[in-house]
Design a protein around this motif. Structure first.
Motif, PDB file in Angstrom:
ATOM      1  N   VAL A 299     -10.636  62.467  23.857  1.00 41.59           N
ATOM      2  CA  VAL A 299     -10.478  63.429  22.760  1.00 41.59           C
ATOM      3  C   VAL A 299     -10.911  64.835  23.214  1.00 41.59           C
ATOM      4  CG1 VAL A 299     -11.332  64.076  20.475  1.00 41.59           C
ATOM      5  CG2 VAL A 299     -10.685  61.702  20.946  1.00 41.59           C
ATOM      6  N   MET A 300     -12.012  64.892  23.979  1.00 42.44           N
ATOM      7  CA  MET A 300     -12.477  66.191  24.482  1.00 42.44           C
ATOM      8  C   MET A 300     -11.436  66.818  25.407  1.00 42.44           C
ATOM      9  SD  MET A 300     -16.513  65.399  25.234  1.00 42.44           S
ATOM     10  CE  MET A 300     -16.862  67.042  25.851  1.00 42.44           C
ATOM     11  N   VAL A 301     -10.869  65.993  26.290  1.00 43.81           N
ATOM     12  CA  VAL A 301      -9.847  66.506  27.208  1.00 43.81           C
ATOM     13  C   VAL A 301      -8.611  66.946  26.423  1.00 43.81           C
ATOM     14  CG1 VAL A 301      -8.219  65.844  29.024  1.00 43.81           C
ATOM     15  CG2 VAL A 301     -10.633  65.220  29.220  1.00 43.81           C
ATOM     16  N   ALA A 302      -8.216  66.130  25.445  1.00 45.08           N
ATOM     17  CA  ALA A 302      -7.060  66.490  24.634  1.00 45.08           C
ATOM     18  C   ALA A 302      -7.320  67.778  23.862  1.00 45.08           C
ATOM     19  CB  ALA A 302      -6.730  65.352  23.671  1.00 45.08           C
ATOM     20  N   GLY A 303      -8.519  67.875  23.289  1.00 47.75           N
ATOM     21  CA  GLY A 303      -8.874  69.090  22.566  1.00 47.75           C
ATOM     22  C   GLY A 303      -8.875  70.303  23.475  1.00 47.75           C
ATOM     23  N   ALA A 304      -9.365  70.103  24.721  1.00 45.56           N
ATOM     24  CA  ALA A 304      -9.381  71.215  25.680  1.00 45.56           C
ATOM     25  C   ALA A 304      -7.962  71.660  26.007  1.00 45.56           C
ATOM     26  CB  ALA A 304     -10.106  70.792  26.952  1.00 45.56           C
ATOM     27  N   VAL A 305      -7.054  70.701  26.207  1.00 43.90           N
ATOM     28  CA  VAL A 305      -5.664  71.050  26.497  1.00 43.90           C
ATOM     29  C   VAL A 305      -5.040  71.779  25.311  1.00 43.90           C
ATOM     30  CG1 VAL A 305      -3.364  70.124  26.987  1.00 43.90           C
ATOM     31  CG2 VAL A 305      -5.360  69.177  28.145  1.00 43.90           C
ATOM     32  N   GLY A 306      -5.301  71.252  24.092  1.00 48.19           N
ATOM     33  CA  GLY A 306      -4.771  71.910  22.901  1.00 48.19           C
ATOM     34  C   GLY A 306      -5.290  73.330  22.760  1.00 48.19           C
ATOM     35  N   ALA A 307      -6.600  73.492  23.002  1.00 46.47           N
ATOM     36  CA  ALA A 307      -7.194  74.831  22.905  1.00 46.47           C
ATOM     37  C   ALA A 307      -6.604  75.764  23.961  1.00 46.47           C
ATOM     38  CB  ALA A 307      -8.708  74.745  23.073  1.00 46.47           C
ATOM     39  N   LEU A 308      -6.378  75.225  25.156  1.00 48.24           N
ATOM     40  CA  LEU A 308      -5.818  76.054  26.221  1.00 48.24           C
ATOM     41  C   LEU A 308      -4.396  76.506  25.894  1.00 48.24           C
ATOM     42  CD1 LEU A 308      -7.155  74.192  29.382  1.00 48.24           C
ATOM     43  CD2 LEU A 308      -7.781  76.491  28.625  1.00 48.24           C
ATOM     44  N   THR A 309      -3.615  75.648  25.216  1.00 41.84           N
ATOM     45  CA  THR A 309      -2.268  76.073  24.825  1.00 41.84           C
ATOM     46  C   THR A 309      -2.338  77.193  23.792  1.00 41.84           C
ATOM     47  OG1 THR A 309      -2.121  74.372  23.097  1.00 41.84           O
ATOM     48  CG2 THR A 309      -1.287  73.808  25.285  1.00 41.84           C
ATOM     49  N   GLU A 310      -3.305  77.082  22.859  1.00 41.55           N
ATOM     50  CA  GLU A 310      -3.486  78.146  21.872  1.00 41.55           C
ATOM     51  C   GLU A 310      -3.897  79.448  22.567  1.00 41.55           C
ATOM     52  OE1 GLU A 310      -3.434  78.312  18.340  1.00 41.55           O
ATOM     53  OE2 GLU A 310      -2.250  76.484  18.485  1.00 41.55           O
ATOM     54  N   ILE A 311      -4.879  79.318  23.453  1.00 35.65           N
ATOM     55  CA  ILE A 311      -5.406  80.499  24.138  1.00 35.65           C
ATOM     56  C   ILE A 311      -4.355  81.095  25.073  1.00 35.65           C
ATOM     57  CG2 ILE A 311      -7.137  81.267  25.822  1.00 35.65           C
ATOM     58  CD1 ILE A 311      -8.973  79.079  24.546  1.00 35.65           C
ATOM     59  N   TRP A 312      -3.491  80.244  25.612  1.00 30.13           N
ATOM     60  CA  TRP A 312      -2.433  80.742  26.488  1.00 30.13           C
ATOM     61  C   TRP A 312      -1.570  81.774  25.764  1.00 30.13           C
ATOM     62  CZ3 TRP A 312      -1.663  80.719  31.476  1.00 30.13           C
ATOM     63  CH2 TRP A 312      -0.407  81.018  31.986  1.00 30.13           C
ATOM     64  N   GLY A 313      -1.291  81.509  24.484  1.00 29.78           N
ATOM     65  CA  GLY A 313      -0.524  82.473  23.697  1.00 29.78           C
ATOM     66  C   GLY A 313      -1.268  83.795  23.556  1.00 29.78           C
ATOM     67  N   GLU A 314      -2.595  83.712  23.327  1.00 31.40           N
ATOM     68  CA  GLU A 314      -3.395  84.931  23.230  1.00 31.40           C
ATOM     69  C   GLU A 314      -3.397  85.693  24.555  1.00 31.40           C
ATOM     70  OE1 GLU A 314      -4.895  86.284  20.590  1.00 31.40           O
ATOM     71  OE2 GLU A 314      -3.968  84.717  19.371  1.00 31.40           O
ATOM     72  N   LEU A 315      -3.499  84.955  25.640  1.00 32.73           N
ATOM     73  CA  LEU A 315      -3.497  85.596  26.954  1.00 32.73           C
ATOM     74  C   LEU A 315      -2.153  86.273  27.226  1.00 32.73           C
ATOM     75  CD1 LEU A 315      -5.360  82.916  29.128  1.00 32.73           C
ATOM     76  CD2 LEU A 315      -6.279  85.036  28.170  1.00 32.73           C
ATOM     77  N   GLN A 316      -1.064  85.651  26.747  1.00 33.48           N
ATOM     78  CA  GLN A 316       0.258  86.258  26.917  1.00 33.48           C
ATOM     79  C   GLN A 316       0.323  87.597  26.184  1.00 33.48           C
ATOM     80  OE1 GLN A 316       2.562  85.219  28.802  1.00 33.48           O
ATOM     81  NE2 GLN A 316       2.119  83.087  29.229  1.00 33.48           N
TER      82      GLN A 316
END
Length: 598
Positions: A299-316
């Motif tokens: 769940v932690m790894v999945a949450g980290a991946v989900g958060a990274l996809t969200e943050i990826w948009g912010e970084l873009q």
């Protein structure tokens, strides 16, 4: 060479990749200490988070063991871990937020410093409102990345890597099954991420265009209202703003689709792995605690991946914002400062135009000045007259080096202006423009703009000399009255007199008057003319004027037509020649007599 700001729809589609964020590094380097502490706090919180599932496994596997003291120690340890996590998170938040605010402040200062030094040619290509949008909106996006997204991304990246390692140690079999879905997750992130980057840049460009449109309209709101142009202005603003919304809607939709796909794939994989793990527990291949630990890590790894996809948009989005700010920081001025500037002498005031030709960039086929050659002696008062557009104001703009001539040279005391630093020789000039610039400050500070270190007594003396003292004293707080943005609380003549007082206070050896008395009534003009006459004594003075009565006392009159000097001499000599000057004089004096008779 920096690209010119993008304006067309096709150009808005272009964008660099997330590597544009590397341009922020020079602004981060001075704060390595804060970054090091922030990273340390971030690593600490990530490690503590990864330790918690190990404690949970111990508790679950030992729950039925008759060892109350052991369980107590586990729970106390869990409480200590939670306290450490809280302190580390608070420290991380404080450090990265402070770092973000500091860096964004530095970026804003750097961009403003660059923009305020750019020559007028730059502002022919970009609207002032768009520059302001970049300084405000784009830096806000960067603040969200440095002050939040970047640290959250790094923390989730650590949890992702650490979690995968601990998953492998917990159950290699189940971890292998988890890793099978990773390619399926990465594909939509990469494909949709590219589209998201383009839309983010496009969205920011339309926001800037909207700000530029609003700025232009609001700064000219009286003209807009006088011509009943409100509806058309609203329509133009609505059109640009709706395009900004349309780009934002596309960006939000793309990001939502990407988030939905990624989250579904992640949790579908977790459900499948959990099902296989439950069967292994039933078969005795692993303990309940190990399965619980694996699930928590998953769940932690999945949450980290989900958060990274969200943050990826912010970084873009931040990458697009950084790219736009870097365009401003790297913008090349058409006027170049000399590598080793010559020191400007204490000006005697000799001004020379040597065979000068010039065309404005927006009108390259029209010569504003055409092979103009003239020398103005120190202390001489020279009037520039002629029809509108004949090149008079252009002479002053070239003398201030707002532009460089296409051919020829402009010299001050025998030194080419291009060989001196612009601030150096401009300190020796005082300008009263045709449209006086009044700042949103007190009347006193507007006059003191001419010489910031002047005392109140000197400010008031300059105001008296410019015939401004009486009306300033009549204001509610006298000299300390706020005059409003662009001097909206003042009449045109009052603004002009404040501008003249500013020039008087500057006390420069070269005085430039561009229609300095055009907005004055007859009495004020007479008072100001006396002040100008006193001020001009011992100074080199250039007077641009349409009112010939203003220039009759000049030592010499230069008559311009079509960018050339077509005649020069005293008033009486030029009238006697019966040329252009004589015709202008007859028109003005005849009009004056008709108006007086009326």
């Amino acid at each position: 060479m920096a690209r010119s700001p993008k304006t067309s729809d096709e150009e808005r589609a272009g964008s660099r990749d997330i590597g544009a964020l590397r341009a922020l590094w020079p602004f981060l380097v001075p704060y390595k200490g804060i970054m090091t502490l922030a990273v340390a706090a971030l690593v600490l919180t990530a490690c503590v988070s990864l330790v918690l599932p190990l404690a949970v496994r111990r508790v679950v596997d030992n729950f039925e063991v008759d060892a109350g003291a052991l369980l107590d120690r586990y729970f106390v340890a869990a409480l200590a871990i939670a306290a450490l996590l809280a302190l580390g998170t608070a420290a991380r938040y404080y450090l990265v937020t402070r770092l973000g605010e500091r860096v964004v402040t530095d970026i804003r200062k750097a961009v403003f410093a660059r923009m305020v030094a750019m020559s007028p040619a730059f502002y022919e290509r970009i609207m002032t409102g768009e520059v302001l949008s970049r300084i405000t909106t784009d830096t806000t996006l960067i603040l969200s990345v440095i002050g939040s997204s970047a640290s959250v991304a790094l923390r989730n990246l650590l949890i992702l890597v650490g979690g995968l390692v601990l998953l492998l140690l917990t159950s290699a079999k189940l971890t292998g099954l988890v890793l099978l879905i990773v390619p399926a997750i990465i594909v939509p992130i990469v494909v949709l991420g590219r589209r998201l980057r383009v839309l983010s840049r496009q969205n920011q460009d339309w926001i800037a265009a909207s700000s530029g449109n609003a700025s232009e309209t609001l700064l000219s709101v009286q003209t807009v209202q006088a011509y009943s142009h409100e509806a058309r202005s609203r329509a133009r603003f609505d059109e640009v703003t709706e395009k900004s919304f349309a780009a934002a809607r596309q960006r939000i939709g793309t990001r939502a689709v990407m988030t939905a796909i990624v989250i579904f794939l992640i949790f579908a994989g977790i459900v499948g792995v959990l099902w296989i793990g439950a069967r292994d527990v039933n078969a005795g291949a692993m303990t309940v605690g190990a399965l619980v630990q694996f699930v928590i890590y998953a769940v932690m790894v999945a949450g980290a991946v989900g958060a990274l996809t969200e943050i990826w948009g912010e970084l873009q989005r931040a990458a697009g914002a950084t790219e736009r700010l870097v365009e401003l920081l790297n913008a090349e001025d058409s006027l170049r400062e000399p590598g080793a500037p010559r020191l400007a002498p204490q000006a005697r005031g000799e001004i020379t135009f040597e065979d000068v030709s010039f065309s404005y960039p927006s009108r390259p086929d029209v010569s504003a000045l055409d092979h103009v050659g003239v020398t103005i002696r120190p202390g001489e008062t020279v009037a520039l007259v002629g029809p509108s557009g004949a090149g008079k104001t252009t002479m002053i703009q070239l003398l201030l080096r707002f532009w460089d001539p296409a051919t020829g040279r402009v010299l001050l005391d025998g030194i080419d202006l291009r060989d001196m630093a612009r601030p150096d020789f401009r300190r020796q000039m005082a300008l009263v423009p045709q449209d006086p610039v009044i700042f949103a400050d007190t009347a006193r500070e507007n006059i003191r703009f001419g010489r910031p270190d002047a005392s109140d007594a000197e400010v008031e003396a300059a105001a008296r000399a410019a015939a401004a003292h009486d009306f300033l004293m009549a204001l509610p707080q006298g000299y300390d009255s706020q005059v409003g943005e662009r001097g909206v609380m003042l009449s045109g003549g009052q603004k002009q007199r404040i501008a003249i007082a500013r020039a008087i206070l500057r006390d420069a050896p070269v005085l430039l008057l561009d229609e300095a008395t055009s907005a004055l009534d007859a009495e004020s003009e007479r008072l100001v003319q006396r002040a100008v006459d006193r001020l001009a004594r011992g100074r080199t003075t250039l007077i641009v004027a349409h009112r010939l009565a203003t220039v009759k006392k000049a030592d010499r009159i230069l008559v311009f037509d079509g960018g050339r000097i077509v005649a020069q001499g005293s008033h009486d000599d030029l009238v006697a020649e019966d040329g252009l000057y004589a015709r202008l004089a007859r028109l003005q004096f005849t009009d004056g007599m008709v108006q007086a008779a009326e």
